[in-house]
Design a protein around this motif. Structure first.
Motif, PDB file in Angstrom:
ATOM      1  N   UNK A 227       1.835  -2.518   9.438  1.00  0.00           N
ATOM      2  CA  UNK A 227       2.925  -1.820  10.111  1.00  0.00           C
ATOM      3  C   UNK A 227       3.949  -2.747  10.736  1.00  0.00           C
ATOM      4  N   UNK A 228       3.800  -4.060  10.553  1.00  0.00           N
ATOM      5  CA  UNK A 228       4.750  -4.963  11.195  1.00  0.00           C
ATOM      6  C   UNK A 228       6.107  -4.961  10.501  1.00  0.00           C
ATOM      7  N   UNK A 229       6.138  -4.450   9.234  1.00  0.00           N
ATOM      8  CA  UNK A 229       7.424  -4.263   8.559  1.00  0.00           C
ATOM      9  C   UNK A 229       7.304  -3.080   7.609  1.00  0.00           C
ATOM     10  N   UNK A 230       8.410  -2.712   6.964  1.00  0.00           N
ATOM     11  CA  UNK A 230       8.433  -1.473   6.176  1.00  0.00           C
ATOM     12  C   UNK A 230       7.531  -1.532   4.959  1.00  0.00           C
TER      13      UNK A 230
ATOM     14  N   UNK B 118      13.508   6.473   9.746  1.00  0.00           N
ATOM     15  CA  UNK B 118      13.307   7.017   8.395  1.00  0.00           C
ATOM     16  C   UNK B 118      12.087   6.409   7.725  1.00  0.00           C
ATOM     17  N   UNK B 119      11.834   5.129   7.960  1.00  0.00           N
ATOM     18  CA  UNK B 119      10.665   4.473   7.389  1.00  0.00           C
ATOM     19  C   UNK B 119       9.383   5.104   7.918  1.00  0.00           C
ATOM     20  N   UNK B 120       9.299   5.306   9.230  1.00  0.00           N
ATOM     21  CA  UNK B 120       8.092   5.909   9.819  1.00  0.00           C
ATOM     22  C   UNK B 120       7.921   7.350   9.352  1.00  0.00           C
ATOM     23  N   UNK B 121       9.026   8.066   9.198  1.00  0.00           N
ATOM     24  CA  UNK B 121       8.941   9.420   8.656  1.00  0.00           C
ATOM     25  C   UNK B 121       8.409   9.405   7.224  1.00  0.00           C
ATOM     26  N   UNK B 122       8.831   8.433   6.441  1.00  0.00           N
ATOM     27  CA  UNK B 122       8.332   8.280   5.075  1.00  0.00           C
ATOM     28  C   UNK B 122       6.833   7.970   5.086  1.00  0.00           C
ATOM     29  N   UNK B 123       6.377   7.065   5.959  1.00  0.00           N
ATOM     30  CA  UNK B 123       4.947   6.775   6.076  1.00  0.00           C
ATOM     31  C   UNK B 123       4.156   8.047   6.394  1.00  0.00           C
TER      32      UNK B 123
ATOM     33  N   UNK C 257       5.162  -3.329  15.589  1.00  0.00           N
ATOM     34  CA  UNK C 257       5.429  -2.103  14.844  1.00  0.00           C
ATOM     35  C   UNK C 257       6.876  -2.166  14.402  1.00  0.00           C
ATOM     36  N   UNK C 258       7.091  -2.489  13.123  1.00  0.00           N
ATOM     37  CA  UNK C 258       8.446  -2.706  12.593  1.00  0.00           C
ATOM     38  C   UNK C 258       9.185  -3.748  13.433  1.00  0.00           C
TER      39      UNK C 258
ATOM     40  N   UNK D 228       0.809  -1.222   0.000  1.00  0.00           N
ATOM     41  CA  UNK D 228       0.000   0.000   0.000  1.00  0.00           C
ATOM     42  C   UNK D 228       0.839   1.268   0.000  1.00  0.00           C
ATOM     43  N   UNK D 229       2.064   1.215   0.547  1.00  0.00           N
ATOM     44  CA  UNK D 229       2.857   2.440   0.621  1.00  0.00           C
ATOM     45  C   UNK D 229       3.337   2.883  -0.756  1.00  0.00           C
ATOM     46  N   UNK D 230       3.800   1.952  -1.567  1.00  0.00           N
ATOM     47  CA  UNK D 230       4.231   2.316  -2.920  1.00  0.00           C
ATOM     48  C   UNK D 230       3.037   2.625  -3.818  1.00  0.00           C
TER      49      UNK D 230
END
Length: 363
Positions: free
Chosen positions: A295-298, A308-313, A340-341, A270-272
């Protein structure tokens, strides 16, 4: 005898002199004749060329004067129009027609990253900001399709807003509602069936289908998926995915301009997908956006350190907000693990289902 030879020699010399004299006179007359102007009745080639050059020069001067007149006329019109605009500023214009919306979209290559949540750049600070954002609805919705699902005994995780202050309920009444649902082997289509019964045109996209297109009950099934790959990969993949297309391409292929409800349950892609929607500039074609976040992984094709991943989300969700999308529904499954990650951070669930409405959407 000697006298006759003298006479013939003298005559010969006189003849030669006369001949030379005649030749000189002839050459002189020819030279003088060419230098004199031609008679009026029979113009020569030189006079014709000179006349033609004169006419051409006169026409060129006349054309130049005409161009100067047109330029001065255009300048006068511009000055008059500018003066008229300045005068019209003081006078209110009558309400006639709304201004045309420009459909030109600038190309974007990356999203705008939000500032760090704190100077420490820690995972806890980033997670706290992100989780607070996705668990706080921004607008209220008086009527949800999920309420009907809950009455039927289902979990009601997916919900669309039927509040009359937004456009979906009016689109359903006018029989112009359209729904796109993207998934991978989805079994639960409660929301899709509910909207289909209400009168929406429902298209379900699943790359795992065996047939390219299939009409099942009151909805269409297509062996196709929305593009979830990195929009700017470091290396171009050699293999081309024929069943994966961008949303703008799918809309064009199906002859559609807008989608009232877009649902995506793509199992960590979903993020991409969201990044592609933002960079494509097609969010103004979507009325409501429903996503399941893992949210269990990037996620697929998302890398970097955890903060950085959470900032990107968080930056992606802020891009939605800048596109006039407001969160109205949040659902978390208590049966899912609290990861969470790969960590237990603030007791957050690993799966959230979120629903946004485009508050400025006018189909």
């Amino acid at each position: 005898m000697g006298r006759e030879r003298l006479t013939w020699g003298l005559l010969l010399r006189v003849g030669v002199l006369l001949t030379g004299l005649c030749v000189c006179v002839h050459v002189y007359l020819e030279t003088g004749w060419r230098g004199t102007p031609a008679p009026l009745g029979r113009p020569t080639q030189d006079s014709q060329n000179w006349g033609q050059q004169s006419r051409n020069k006169a026409e060129a001067e006349e054309q130049e004067r005409s161009i100067k007149k047109r330029i001065s006329y255009v300048r006068t019109l511009k000055k008059d129009s500018q003066t008229k605009k300045e005068e019209d500023k003081d006078e209110p214009s009558p309400a006639c027609c709304p201004p045309l919306r420009s459909h030109r979209k600038t190309t974007r290559w990356h999203i705008d990253l939000e500032p760090w949540a704190a100077v420490s750049h820690s995972l806890e600070d980033e997670a706290k900001r992100f989780l607070n954002y996705i668990t706080t609805p921004q607008v209220s919705c008086a009527s949800l399709t999920g309420d009907e699902a809950a009455q039927e005994g289902t979990k009601g995780a997916w919900a669309a807003c039927l509040d009359p202050k937004f456009s979906l309920s009016h689109r359903i009444q006018s029989k112009h509602c359209r729904v796109y649902s993207f998934g991978l082997g989805v079994d639960d289509r409660t929301l899709e069936r509910s909207l289909s019964r209400a009168g929406c045109e429902v298209h379900c996209f699943d790359p795992s289908l065996k047939q390219p297109h299939l009409q099942q009950a009151d909805m269409w099934l297509h062996r196709l998926s929305i593009d979830w790959r990195d929009p700017n990969p470091a290396f171009i993949a050699q293999r081309q995915y024929a069943i994966t297309k961008k949303l703008a391409t799918i809309l064009n292929d199906f002859g559609h301009r807008q989608v009232d409800v877009l649902k995506a349950d793509m199992e960590s892609a979903e993020w991409k997908i969201l990044e592609n929607l933002v960079l494509e500039g097609v969010l103004d074609s979507v009325g409501q956006l429903l996503l399941e976040l893992h949210l269990h992984w990037a996620g697929f094709e998302v890398g970097g350190e955890d903060p950085s991943v959470v900032r990107y989300w968080f930056s992606l969700l802020k891009e939605l907000e800048r596109a006039n999308f407001r969160l109205f529904h949040v659902h978390s499954d208590p049966a899912k693990p609290h990861l969470f990650l790969h960590k237990n951070v603030l007791n957050a669930s690993s799966v959230y289902t979120l629903s946004w409405v485009n508050t400025e959407w006018k189909p």
